[in-house]
Design an enzyme around this catalytic site. Structure first.
Site, mmCIF file in Angstrom:
data_model
loop_
_atom_site.group_PDB
_atom_site.id
_atom_site.type_symbol
_atom_site.label_atom_id
_atom_site.label_comp_id
_atom_site.label_asym_id
_atom_site.label_seq_id
_atom_site.Cartn_x
_atom_site.Cartn_y
_atom_site.Cartn_z
ATOM 1 N N ASN A 108 14.635 43.168 101.943
ATOM 2 C CA ASN A 108 15.163 42.665 100.761
ATOM 3 C C ASN A 108 14.123 41.778 99.812
ATOM 4 O OD1 ASN A 108 14.898 40.356 102.150
ATOM 5 N ND2 ASN A 108 17.004 39.826 102.512
ATOM 6 N N GLU B 34 15.558 33.952 101.404
ATOM 7 C CA GLU B 34 16.425 35.051 101.176
ATOM 8 C C GLU B 34 16.521 35.273 99.482
ATOM 9 O OE1 GLU B 34 16.403 37.085 103.380
ATOM 10 O OE2 GLU B 34 17.648 36.545 105.053
#
Ligand code: PGA
Length: 263
Positions: free
Chosen positions: A135, A142
């Site tokens: 990702n 994140e």
């Protein structure tokens, strides 16, 4: 950004080991930023091999790892402390007291502050090794992590928990929280070296290198760094559009170096 495309994961490990050995040059102190995950394992294997061959010493090195799971004791086999001991520290001459991994059992806010201070007290990181998540994460930053973030508590995405669950036994719950260096912390390193291998990483590599600078792709923050090396194998490079240009740049650098040698 310097993009180096090599033929295989072994070549990635070899060139990455060259960079680390350059940072560990005899007669100088060196602060390494280190990463866990499957990608750097080959690099660590190559460094151990070179150490046993007498080609590199970690005697003057200090290290800081990117991250650690919250709630795991250092001696838990899946803690990143245990990973680093197993994959590198136990096999080289680094002083264990100069290896740093965030403490997953400490109060996360206090630990984050202490960790930032320890990096700063060591004089900052000379070379930060990074992997990249599918990702686009670096460390456990994140997507949507602030590009200016510092070491802190992060909630892992379900996809990261899923990706890491393969390392935990059937009865074990994989951790959902981590302490991670921030993107701002990573960008403070004097040099960064991001490693990626395999086709599963191709979209993340494309977005990081050729996409817009965006908190949605934390690794794209490396576009902001003035000494970032992206070291990938053919599979991880397979979605890049400017491959010919990256190869041309490397060929030119080799040609210039050869001219200087002979001149
Ligand atoms: P991997 O993890 O090296 O195991 O693919 C990289 C990361 O998630 O940063």
């Amino acid at each position: 950004m310097r993009v180096i495309i090599t033929e295989s994961a072994d070549h990635v490990a070899h060139i990455a080991a060259d960079c680390v050995c350059e940072a560990l040059a005899p007669g100088q102190d060196c602060v390494l930023g280190l990463a866990t995950g499957s990608t750097p394992v080959r690099l660590y294997g190559e460094l151990i091999r070179r150490h046993h061959a007498g080609a590199v010493s970690f005697a003057r090195a200090t290290s800081f790892n990117l991250d650690e799971y919250v709630g795991l004791a250092p001696d838990h086999p899946q803690s990143y402390r245990a990973f680093m001991n197993r994959e590198l520290f136990d096999h080289v001459d680094i002083d264990p007291s100069r290896t740093h991994v965030p403490d997953g059992l400490a109060d996360p806010a206090d630990e984050a502050q202490r960790y930032e201070q320890a990096i700063s007290d060591a004089g900052g990181i000379d070379l930060q090794v990074l992997g990249i998540g599918r990702n686009g994460h670096i460390g456990f930053n994140e997507p949507t992590s602030s590009l200016a973030s510092r070491t802190r508590l992060k909630t892992l995405t379900p996809s990261t928990i899923e990706a890491n669950s393969r390392f935990f036994g059937p009865g074990e719950t994989p951790p959902r929280l981590a302490i991670t260096m921030g993107i701002g912390t990573i960008l403070d390193a004097r040099r960064v070296l991001l490693l990626a291998t395999g086709r599963a990483k191709a979209p993340a590599v494309r977005n990081a290198v050729e996409g817009p600078l965006s908190a949605m792709v934390p690794a794209s923050a490396l576009q902001w760094h003035n000494d970032a090396v992206i070291l990938v194998d053919r599979d991880a490079a397979s979605l890049l559009q400017q491959v010919e240009y990256y190869e041309h740049v490397e060929n030119e650098a080799r040609r210039l170096a050869a001219e200087q040698c002979h001149g």
